[in-house]
Structure formats: structure tokens, C-alpha cells
Design a protein around this motif. Structure first.
Motif, mmCIF file in Angstrom:
data_model
loop_
_atom_site.group_PDB
_atom_site.id
_atom_site.type_symbol
_atom_site.label_atom_id
_atom_site.label_comp_id
_atom_site.label_asym_id
_atom_site.label_seq_id
_atom_site.Cartn_x
_atom_site.Cartn_y
_atom_site.Cartn_z
ATOM 1 N N GLU A 48 0.870 -1.180 0.000
ATOM 2 C CA GLU A 48 0.000 0.000 0.000
ATOM 3 C C GLU A 48 0.909 1.232 0.000
ATOM 4 N N TRP A 49 1.238 1.698 -1.204
ATOM 5 C CA TRP A 49 2.212 2.769 -1.345
ATOM 6 C C TRP A 49 1.691 4.099 -0.813
ATOM 7 N N TYR A 50 0.431 4.389 -1.064
ATOM 8 C CA TYR A 50 -0.143 5.665 -0.657
ATOM 9 C C TYR A 50 -0.965 5.491 0.619
ATOM 10 N N PRO A 51 -1.228 6.602 1.318
ATOM 11 C CA PRO A 51 -2.304 6.565 2.306
ATOM 12 C C PRO A 51 -3.598 6.152 1.599
ATOM 13 N N PRO A 52 -4.517 5.499 2.283
ATOM 14 C CA PRO A 52 -5.637 4.852 1.589
ATOM 15 C C PRO A 52 -6.652 5.792 0.948
#
Length: 282
Positions: A48-52
Motif C-alpha cells: 500500500e504505497w499511498y495513504p488509503p
């Protein structure tokens, strides 16, 4: 909530930097709940590279300030028992739409709550400062199954108008088809909200409105108490960010929310008393 300028002619003083340093600060825990409506869920094993959160406040600001949402706000208010303020607001909306048409850019707590209720479809909603229930009824009109927790002191003659209490609000909620649970908690929010979360430490809400204590430290404390219990992807709504009698609330909003990188915030201060909302990113 309602503030009549002729009943409160002297603006409250704006807090100094030294006073702001003493405001209550939110204490965020680990592993907050998520509001799935605006969150990306990585598949098992995927990084999960980004905040969701996939969409921030700017995405929804256009709907909050649109003529179409104002028309819908009028429809919601027409279902509720009127008072002097809602009669005024109905005329204000109508006149603005007549003069400026679809080009009118205007937002307030009702248009923001209409938009965010539609987007988030909140399962749980918390509100500080209920009065006649206009805000909570706006939420319930879009999400009838939402469970709600409402905090108020039910002060008699608030802002020079009738303040009928919980039974009245329950009847108003029926008018917009509310089917979820409703919990009314009476008393000073600086005591009752803390107690609620002490008793329910794992409680999270997809949508929260803070419209209670309008002193700078009091409003900051209300925000500090509820923000850690806002779901990631959920929205916090804060009223009266450009109220001339409460000029310090703009700084409260910036300090506690808008300048915090945990949030994507949008503020409307062009007309009326203003409103801000923000989506929690992480």
C-alpha cells in the motif's frame, strides 16, 4: 446552531499565540477504522504505497457549493419544523439562486453535510451542538440507517429562540425517515464527550460535526476530543469559520485541522458564517 449578531454585539477576543499553545491537542492512536467510500483497499500481499484515501476535500468542494445542492438543502428544510433562522435561510437561498443562478458559489453546514453524507454513506455520525436537529436531520435524510450520537446542553432560549430538546429532535428525525439508532447525551461536551470515549475507546465515526462551544479554547477542546475517533476517509465538519462575533474560530480550525497534514481540508468563508470540512487521510 444560531448566533444573532444583535444579541451578541461584542466579538469574542481572538486567542494569542501563548493562549493557543495551551489549547487541548488531539491524541491519535494506532489502527483507526476506515470509511470505505473514499479509501483504496490493497489486495492481500500488495504494497500500500499511498495513504488509503483516494479523494480529498477538493473533490467534493464543488458539490458543497453548487446550486443543485442548495436546491436539495431547501427540500430538506421544508420537511422540518421552521423557526426564525430557517425561514431567513430559506429566503436567503432562494434569493441567491434567483440572482446568480447556477453560478452562485455558496456553502454552509447544510450543503456540506448533504454532500458528505451522500459521498460517505456514514454508518455512524457524531454531533456536538444539536439544538433543533437541522444538521443531524440533513445527514439522516441521505443515510436513513445511520447510527447517531448527539451531544448538547439544551440551553433554554439559546440565541433568543426556542430550544425544545431531544424529544423534539426525535420527531424531526422521523420526518426525514431516520431508521438507525439515536443516542442523546445531555450536558457539557467537555465532560460528556470525554466520558463517552473513555467508555467507548474503540468507537469511530465516519462523519462528525462540531458546532458547540464557540470560545476558542472550548472549540479547540471539542475538536481535540473527537478527531482521534474519526475514521480514515471520514469527514469532520466545523461551523462558523468566519462568524464576525467569533473571529477566533478560523484560527481554531486552522490550528486543529486545516494545517495538520493528516487532513485534506476545504474552507468556505465568502458569505454567511462560513464552514470548513476535512477528510482524514491517515
Amino acid at each position: 446552531m444560531i448566533r444573532r449578531l444583535f444579541r451578541q454585539p461584542t466579538p469574542t477576543p481572538v486567542s494569542t499565540p501563548e493562549e493557543r499553545a495551551g489549547w487541548a491537542k488531539p491524541v491519535y492512536g494506532k489502527n483507526p477504522a476506515r470509511c470505505d467510500a473514499v479509501c483504496y483497499q490493497a489486495v492481500p500481499g500488495e504494497t500500500e504505497w499511498y495513504p488509503p484515501v483516494m479523494a480529498g476535500a477538493e473533490t467534493f468542494s464543488f458539490a458543497c457549493a453548487s446550486a443543485e445542492t442548495l436546491q436539495d438543502a431547501l427540500e430538506v428544510m421544508q420537511k422540518l419544523s421552521p423557526d426564525d433562522y430557517t425561514r431567513y435561510l430559506t429566503k436567503f437561498y432562494t434569493e441567491g439562486l434567483n440572482r446568480f443562478g447556477d453560478g452562485w458559489i455558496y456553502a454552509d453546514i447544510v450543503t456540506v453535510l448533504l454532500t458528505m453524507s451522500r459521498v460517505l454513506q456514514p454508518r455512524r455520525y457524531l454531533e456536538i451542538g444539536v439544538r433543533r436537529g437541522r444538521s443531524v436531520c440533513t445527514v439522516a435524510s441521505q443515510t436513513p440507517s445511520v447510527d447517531i450520537v448527539l451531544f448538547d446542553m439544551w440551553m433554554k432560549g439559546y440565541a433568543g429562540m426556542e430550544n425544545p430538546g431531544p424529544d423534539f429532535v426525535r420527531e424531526e428525525l422521523k420526518k426525514v425517515g431516520h431508521e438507525g439508532k439515536a443516542e442523546f447525551i445531555d450536558g457539557n461536551s467537555h465532560i460528556t464527550v470525554k466520558k463517552y470515549f473513555a467508555d467507548n475507546p474503540d468507537a469511530f465515526f465516519d462523519l462528525i460535526t462540531v458546532d458547540g462551544d464557540h470560545t476558542d479554547p472550548g472549540a479547540a477542546e471539542d475538536l481535540a476530543d473527537v478527531l482521534p475517533h474519526l475514521s480514515v476517509g471520514g469527514a469532520i465538519v466545523f461551523d462558523d469559520v468566519c462568524h464576525p462575533v467569533h473571529p477566533g474560530l478560523a484560527q481554531v480550525w486552522r490550528t486543529q485541522v486545516a494545517d495538520d497534514p493528516r487532513f485534506s481540508a476545504w474552507t468556505f468563508a465568502d458569505a454567511g458564517y462560513g464552514v470548513g470540512f476535512a477528510i482524514r487521510k491517515h
